[in-house]
Motif scaffolding. Sequence first.
Motif, PDB file in Angstrom:
ATOM      1  N   LEU A 162       0.826  -1.214   0.000  1.00 56.45           N
ATOM      2  CA  LEU A 162       0.000   0.000   0.000  1.00 56.45           C
ATOM      3  C   LEU A 162       0.855   1.258   0.000  1.00 56.45           C
ATOM      4  N   ASP A 163       1.895   1.279   0.812  1.00 52.70           N
ATOM      5  CA  ASP A 163       2.757   2.459   0.879  1.00 52.70           C
ATOM      6  C   ASP A 163       3.370   2.769  -0.476  1.00 52.70           C
ATOM      7  N   GLN A 164       3.899   1.752  -1.136  1.00 49.09           N
ATOM      8  CA  GLN A 164       4.523   1.970  -2.437  1.00 49.09           C
ATOM      9  C   GLN A 164       3.504   2.375  -3.494  1.00 49.09           C
ATOM     10  N   THR A 165       2.272   1.918  -3.312  1.00 45.08           N
ATOM     11  CA  THR A 165       1.222   2.236  -4.282  1.00 45.08           C
ATOM     12  C   THR A 165       0.675   3.644  -4.088  1.00 45.08           C
ATOM     13  N   LEU A 166       0.480   4.069  -2.851  1.00 48.93           N
ATOM     14  CA  LEU A 166      -0.286   5.292  -2.584  1.00 48.93           C
ATOM     15  C   LEU A 166       0.543   6.514  -2.214  1.00 48.93           C
ATOM     16  N   SER A 167       1.720   6.324  -1.643  1.00 44.89           N
ATOM     17  CA  SER A 167       2.378   7.434  -0.949  1.00 44.89           C
ATOM     18  C   SER A 167       2.776   8.603  -1.835  1.00 44.89           C
ATOM     19  N   ASN A 168       2.989   8.387  -3.127  1.00 46.36           N
ATOM     20  CA  ASN A 168       3.405   9.494  -4.005  1.00 46.36           C
ATOM     21  C   ASN A 168       2.248  10.157  -4.733  1.00 46.36           C
ATOM     22  N   HIS A 169       1.031   9.651  -4.537  1.00 45.23           N
ATOM     23  CA  HIS A 169      -0.132  10.210  -5.232  1.00 45.23           C
ATOM     24  C   HIS A 169      -0.811  11.284  -4.393  1.00 45.23           C
ATOM     25  N   SER A 170      -1.450  12.233  -5.059  1.00 44.34           N
ATOM     26  CA  SER A 170      -2.223  13.259  -4.348  1.00 44.34           C
ATOM     27  C   SER A 170      -3.336  13.853  -5.202  1.00 44.34           C
ATOM     28  N   SER A 171      -3.554  13.318  -6.386  1.00 40.59           N
ATOM     29  CA  SER A 171      -4.558  13.883  -7.281  1.00 40.59           C
ATOM     30  C   SER A 171      -5.968  13.586  -6.782  1.00 40.59           C
ATOM     31  N   ASP A 172      -6.929  14.377  -7.252  1.00 38.37           N
ATOM     32  CA  ASP A 172      -8.338  14.144  -6.908  1.00 38.37           C
ATOM     33  C   ASP A 172      -8.769  12.753  -7.343  1.00 38.37           C
ATOM     34  N   ARG A 173      -8.286  12.327  -8.497  1.00 40.51           N
ATOM     35  CA  ARG A 173      -8.691  11.022  -9.015  1.00 40.51           C
ATOM     36  C   ARG A 173      -8.181   9.896  -8.122  1.00 40.51           C
ATOM     37  N   ALA A 174      -6.931  10.011  -7.659  1.00 39.95           N
ATOM     38  CA  ALA A 174      -6.370   8.988  -6.777  1.00 39.95           C
ATOM     39  C   ALA A 174      -7.111   8.951  -5.446  1.00 39.95           C
ATOM     40  N   VAL A 175      -7.391  10.130  -4.899  1.00 38.48           N
ATOM     41  CA  VAL A 175      -8.118  10.203  -3.629  1.00 38.48           C
ATOM     42  C   VAL A 175      -9.501   9.595  -3.770  1.00 38.48           C
ATOM     43  N   LYS A 176     -10.177   9.906  -4.861  1.00 38.62           N
ATOM     44  CA  LYS A 176     -11.528   9.371  -5.082  1.00 38.62           C
ATOM     45  C   LYS A 176     -11.493   7.854  -5.212  1.00 38.62           C
ATOM     46  N   THR A 177     -10.466   7.321  -5.861  1.00 35.67           N
ATOM     47  CA  THR A 177     -10.368   5.871  -6.016  1.00 35.67           C
ATOM     48  C   THR A 177     -10.304   5.183  -4.660  1.00 35.67           C
ATOM     49  N   VAL A 178      -9.499   5.714  -3.761  1.00 42.80           N
ATOM     50  CA  VAL A 178      -9.353   5.104  -2.431  1.00 42.80           C
ATOM     51  C   VAL A 178     -10.639   5.249  -1.641  1.00 42.80           C
ATOM     52  N   ARG A 179     -11.217   6.440  -1.652  1.00 47.01           N
ATOM     53  CA  ARG A 179     -12.435   6.658  -0.868  1.00 47.01           C
ATOM     54  C   ARG A 179     -13.597   5.807  -1.390  1.00 47.01           C
ATOM     55  N   ASP A 180     -13.727   5.733  -2.693  1.00 45.50           N
ATOM     56  CA  ASP A 180     -14.809   4.923  -3.262  1.00 45.50           C
ATOM     57  C   ASP A 180     -14.614   3.451  -2.931  1.00 45.50           C
ATOM     58  N   PHE A 181     -13.365   2.996  -2.970  1.00 47.23           N
ATOM     59  CA  PHE A 181     -13.081   1.591  -2.657  1.00 47.23           C
ATOM     60  C   PHE A 181     -13.581   1.253  -1.264  1.00 47.23           C
ATOM     61  N   LEU A 182     -13.305   2.094  -0.297  1.00 48.87           N
ATOM     62  CA  LEU A 182     -13.710   1.817   1.087  1.00 48.87           C
ATOM     63  C   LEU A 182     -15.216   2.004   1.280  1.00 48.87           C
ATOM     64  N   GLU A 183     -15.774   3.041   0.668  1.00 49.15           N
ATOM     65  CA  GLU A 183     -17.214   3.291   0.827  1.00 49.15           C
ATOM     66  C   GLU A 183     -18.055   2.183   0.203  1.00 49.15           C
ATOM     67  N   ASN A 184     -17.564   1.604  -0.865  1.00 43.52           N
ATOM     68  CA  ASN A 184     -18.311   0.542  -1.546  1.00 43.52           C
ATOM     69  C   ASN A 184     -18.163  -0.818  -0.866  1.00 43.52           C
TER      70      ASN A 184
END
Length: 847
Positions: A795-817
């Motif tokens: 997870l760290d290697q996958t997420l830590s360098n991202h900060s775009s709205d699209r990346a954030v939405k992907t993570v939030r949608d994954f958990l909400e769904n």
Amino acid sequence: MKLFRVLILLGVAVATISGCDTNSKIENGVSLELANERKERLSDIRYHLSFKIPAKIDASIEATNTIYFSLNDSESDLLLDFREAESKLHSITINGQATPIDFKKEHIIISKKYLVDGDNEIHLSFEAGETSLNRNEEFLYTLFVPDRARTAFPLFDQPNLKARYTLTLTTPSHWEAISNGPLAEKTTTNGNTVWAFEESDLISSYLFSFVAGEFERVSQTVNGREMTMLHRETDEEKVARNLDDIFELHGTALEWLEDYTGIDYPFKKFDFALIPSFQYGGMEHVGAIQYRASSLFLDEDPSESRQLSRASLIAHETAHMWFGDLVTMDWFNDVWTKEVFANFMAAKIVHPSFPEINHELNFLVRHYPSAYSVDRTSGANPIRQELPNLNEAGQMYGAIIYNKAPIMMRQLELLVGEENFQKGMQDYLSTYSFKNATWPDLIHILNKTIDRNLSEWSKVWVNTAGRPHFSVESDGYTGLILHQEDPTGNERIWSQQFDIKVNHETGNQTYSILSDKESKSLKISEASCYKFLNSNGYGYGLFPLDFGGLMLWNDLTDLERGTVYINLYENMLEGFELSPESYLSQLYTLAVYEDNQLLLNLGLGHVRSIFWNFLTAEQRVQHGPRWEKLLWDEMIKEKDSSRKKILFNTYQSIAMQDSAVEQLMAIWKQDLEISGLTLSENDYVGLASNLAIKVPTMADTLVQAQLNRIKNPDRKKRFEFIAPTLSRDEAVRDQFFESLKQEENRAIESWVLGALGNLHHPLRTHQSDKYILPSLELLQEIQVTGDIFFPKRWLDQTLSNHSSDRAVKTVRDFLENRPNYNKQLRMKILQASDTMLRANRIKKNTD
């Protein structure tokens, strides 16, 4: 007669129903209920294991296991654990009687009709499972923590059923081997060697281990104890440069622990193996410790920090011989106890070996940033967690148990006193030697030494997550009031001691305080230039900024500067009065001029983090050139080779301008030599990877040239594996990522993590955010198939360098769904995405 037949049929029906009920309780893994039931019934367990390891990696490993045990209740069935396909089980004999194989949900069911009260014997013939054998063409090593022994052979796989292991290995004749027990006999015939090891000491199943393969064997005697090391390093100069230090550091740690605990080294032997690309820094198998080779074989001119890291790692694993191996947690919800003891003792052990190091500062920089990185997140977990089944035990591990727990333990030592603490540790070890214990068992022992309810103190520090926030305000007269606030609103108080340094017109004064429910008022005059909370670095939490302290920077001690760096960074992340650009400007005048290497690493680490995570692309262009010039100029002027290397590593990380990249290219080509800068084969591999990403038109040429340069065969294989992730062709990178969906392509986890780092490099995030969703979708499978740290690191290697709205939405949608998603993995996602979420918010505020 009819009545009799009816009763018989009724009895059969009842028995069948009862049997179904029993079987219906069987579940995958080792449940707490099953573990408790077996703990009550079983004792005096011995395993006699044999494995025949063929030279060809695709050939199966045939094995046998004879289990001897005493049973105090034979009125119900008994379950053996085996997380493999039933087809791998060849035969089973129970107390001399061949029986059918009854297999269900990762368990072999031993029918009660074959069992007796007292001594029992089960013999199994099977094909060994390979999930945790870490099998390579030229070597293999077992790694069974926390519940992975059952992936290789059938057994009772739980920490509180300690047993003795007798092992026989058959290997190719040119291989070496070590295990927990001393070697009893070695015979070589027909191209094979049979290694017969003596019975091991009494150990938990996750500590059983063996290493076998094409290794060099080196032995030395230190302080009267013979030790043997296996390694695969081909650089003879590197081996010679490190060898004596490695053995001596082990000897020093053993001697210190014997003195501190009052218990002689408790096991039959002390050996260790250095393994390329090992998953962890080390693993404390009794008498056969395993290390990541690069952690012990240091490159030429290692930094002070690298040398200290090696010493701390060796001390940590050696401390485990007492804390974890001699006395073991009863259940893996207390796995943190063995880790906190090892980390806490390691910090004490390295003091004598490194008298020139500021050990308070070392403790600060090695524990607090990492602990805060989890405790500040919405996925923070307590030190002690619930664990209904061992198949989720791997998720107990992380920064909280390795880094926050030692901070807690230091506060506990302050409460009870250093002498009482040592006596309590000695009492704990002698009481539970070769047994199992819980955290409350230790608290009960320590509570005898102090007139205070340590159980209540422990409830907040150990059983709950998070950190307090501190503030000060005027009391309306001439003093100040210290506030400790629970950011969750639950009114918890983390009772703790730390110092406050106050600058008066007449000079500085330090106040030692206890922050708890009863102690809030501070007899400190308001007429002071600045109030420096937590000046000694003992306090845990978010402390308020006082910029007046920066004006007196040169008057601060190294330890005080370390606490300021950490506090500035934490306040920046919280969005309190300090923007990333403002902090970066402060670092420009501070970081590269640090004399202390620990502070230099800390400050420049913040530079890299801000540059890549919290600046926009436009801001990088704005700030990059002056940082490149500063780092380059200071590196050229620097006389100390270790500091020069630290400055160079930061320079090559942030270099963006064509002129800077050209200089790096000249260094990689060895056309440009920097006086005093020594680069190893690993350094050149890292530099080639960095350049391939920053100069994509040269990627294929760089990769091929670097492959041709690499001499060490293990490093060459690693680079061949990650090479596709350096390609300028996005389709090639996509294909590589797709290959990771196959378990066999994730076998060497450190290689996979390096590859993910390339795929998700900050310069590629606009292309690699498409990998985020499938990476999250793979997480549950990775938790099952990977080792304990792999899910979080994935997870760290996958997420830590991202900060775009699209990346954030992907993570939030994954958990909400997925409202019913695995609780532990949800926490790991929230922890790993914290930097992403903060960077996204901060960049939006900047815009």
